[in-house]
Scaffold this motif. Structure first.
Motif, PDB file in Angstrom:
ATOM      1  N   ILE A 146       0.845  -1.212   0.000  1.00 15.70           N
ATOM      2  CA  ILE A 146       0.000   0.000   0.000  1.00 15.70           C
ATOM      3  C   ILE A 146       0.876   1.256   0.000  1.00 15.70           C
ATOM      4  O   ILE A 146       0.644   2.204  -0.761  1.00 15.70           O
ATOM      5  CB  ILE A 146      -0.970  -0.022   1.203  1.00 15.70           C
ATOM      6  N   GLY A 147       1.896   1.254   0.839  1.00 14.81           N
ATOM      7  CA  GLY A 147       2.811   2.393   0.875  1.00 14.81           C
ATOM      8  C   GLY A 147       3.511   2.600  -0.459  1.00 14.81           C
ATOM      9  O   GLY A 147       3.661   3.739  -0.928  1.00 14.81           O
ATOM     10  N   LYS A 148       3.923   1.498  -1.078  1.00 14.60           N
ATOM     11  CA  LYS A 148       4.597   1.616  -2.376  1.00 14.60           C
ATOM     12  C   LYS A 148       3.623   2.108  -3.448  1.00 14.60           C
ATOM     13  O   LYS A 148       3.982   2.908  -4.310  1.00 14.60           O
ATOM     14  CB  LYS A 148       5.200   0.271  -2.770  1.00 14.60           C
ATOM     15  N   LYS A 149       2.402   1.619  -3.394  1.00 11.73           N
ATOM     16  CA  LYS A 149       1.392   2.053  -4.378  1.00 11.73           C
ATOM     17  C   LYS A 149       1.121   3.553  -4.247  1.00 11.73           C
ATOM     18  O   LYS A 149       0.982   4.267  -5.234  1.00 11.73           O
ATOM     19  CB  LYS A 149       0.099   1.254  -4.148  1.00 11.73           C
ATOM     20  N   LEU A 150       1.065   4.020  -2.997  1.00 13.38           N
ATOM     21  CA  LEU A 150       0.795   5.444  -2.757  1.00 13.38           C
ATOM     22  C   LEU A 150       2.073   6.280  -2.763  1.00 13.38           C
ATOM     23  O   LEU A 150       2.008   7.502  -2.633  1.00 13.38           O
ATOM     24  CB  LEU A 150       0.067   5.621  -1.403  1.00 13.38           C
TER      25      LEU A 150
END
Ligand code: MG
Length: 379
Positions: A146-150
């Motif tokens: 999720i952090g990488k996606k955002l």
């Protein structure tokens, strides 16, 4: 951008917003169908033997190698990494075999994307009850994704200030007085030490440390003192040795005895073995001043976050600890550390072959990297 790329990007953005649920104006049925347009989550796991720099001994056993399981998910071309690590002597019932079985059989392909982590973690609770380390591997991988996606580190998603990380202790395991003195000297950069006690040589160990340093000490008995009277006598002595905090003096079954002890000592007593997940906290507030949260006991950062706020609401202090684990699990915990009072996040520092780099400890202070997700990369 051609039409096909435009449509793909539009679908990805819609799925992102639908899964985030906060900003989308699409009706629920449209959100679901758009999210389903992204292929399900792929996953793989592998085992890895972390080699300890020194034989690791606590009140209930010793080891030279700690086997961990890494768990990687992939969705929408982005990968997220997680890790399952176990306590010494499998204190919480999981073994490397049970974790391996759980993670090797896990199929997340039915889930549209990792933003559905609430549903995914509830699914894990149903199919892997009592396996929090395996669940933590999944939870950490989902949050990393999720952090990488955002494109942001997790602490930013949670609204935290990375300058507010606490000091982390460095832990001295049970050993001969000579080795304890050597390990203490090796830990020169750490301003606070944590010391494992709970066997018959507590005074010898603390005495050896006090020959080489006057730093504040935190002490962990790992349920090693078997009666409240013995514990009281030991704690009274430890208070005079500059010990500022005590973890789990008595076995988990002795809750009333721990409350009795708390009335009679000056230093705060923290629960470790007595607290695993959110639902354990309420019954501990009369016996303990604080709780030690570990991702491998509670099942990951989603549960840990709830535990931190619950402990605060009950007026309890919060520590985060770890198992012998790599920078993957340590970095996930470090992302939460601006919220806590005390940290004992040194599991990766105790090993010689950590395959990842991420959160670091400099002069005792936890440094969270700026990379997205949990902030790790392969070494
Ligand atoms: Mg402990």
């Amino acid at each position: 951008m051609n039409r096909r790329d435009f449509l793909q990007n539009s679908l990805a953005v819609s799925a992102l917003l639908a899964a985030g649920q906060c900003f989308s104006t699409l009706p629920a049925s449209a959100q679901e169908s758009k999210a389903a347009a992204i292929a399900g989550i792929k996953s793989r796991y592998w085992q890895y033997d972390l080699q300890l720099k020194h034989t690791w001994t606590i009140a209930r056993g010793s080891r030279d190698v700690a086997t961990v399981n890494f768990f990687e998910i992939e969705s929408d071309g982005i990968k997220g990494i997680g890790e399952a690590a176990l306590s010494t002597s499998a204190r919480y019932g999981e073994t490397k075999e049970t974790v391996q079985q759980a993670l090797s059989r896990l199929d997340l392909s039915a889930f549209g994307d990792p933003f559905q982590y609430g549903d995914i973690l509830a699914h894990i609770d149903r199919i892997l009850p009592g396996q929090p380390a395996a669940k933590a591997a999944v939870d950490i991988a989902l949050h990393d994704w999720i952090g990488k996606k955002l494109q942001v580190p997790l602490y930013k998603i949670w609204g935290l200030n990375k300058e507010k990380t606490p000091l982390s202790t460095f832990t001295i395991g049970i050993d001969t007085p000579e080795m304890v003195m050597r390990k203490t000297e090796e830990a020169a950069e750490f301003p606070v030490l944590k010391v494992k006690v709970g066997r018959d040589n507590d005074q010898e160990i603390i005495g050896a440390i006090r020959k080489v340093t006057s730093k504040p000490l935190r002490v962990d008995a790992n349920e090693g003192w078997k009666s409240k009277e013995v514990a009281l006598e030991r704690i009274k002595w430890l208070q005079d040795q500059g010990v500022e905090l005590l973890e789990q003096p008595l076995p988990t079954s002795q809750l009333a005895e721990t409350a009795w002890l708390r009335e009679r000592v000056e230093i705060p007593i923290f629960a470790d073995e007595s607290v695993r997940k959110l639902s354990d906290i309420g019954k501990l507030k009369d016996a303990f001043d604080g709780i030690n949260i570990k991702l491998m006991k509670c099942g990951g950062v989603a549960e840990a976050l709830k535990m931190i706020y619950t402990a605060r609401a009950l007026g309890m202090k919060v520590m985060m600890g770890c198992m012998i684990e790599s920078s993957v699990a340590i970095s996930a915990a470090a992302q939460l550390s601006p919220l806590i009072d005390y940290a004992d996040l040194d599991g990766n520092i105790l090993v010689s072959n950590d395959p990842y780099v991420g959160a670091r400890v400099v002069q005792g202070k936890i440094i969270i990297p700026d990379a997205p997700g949990i902030g790790v990369k392969e070494r």
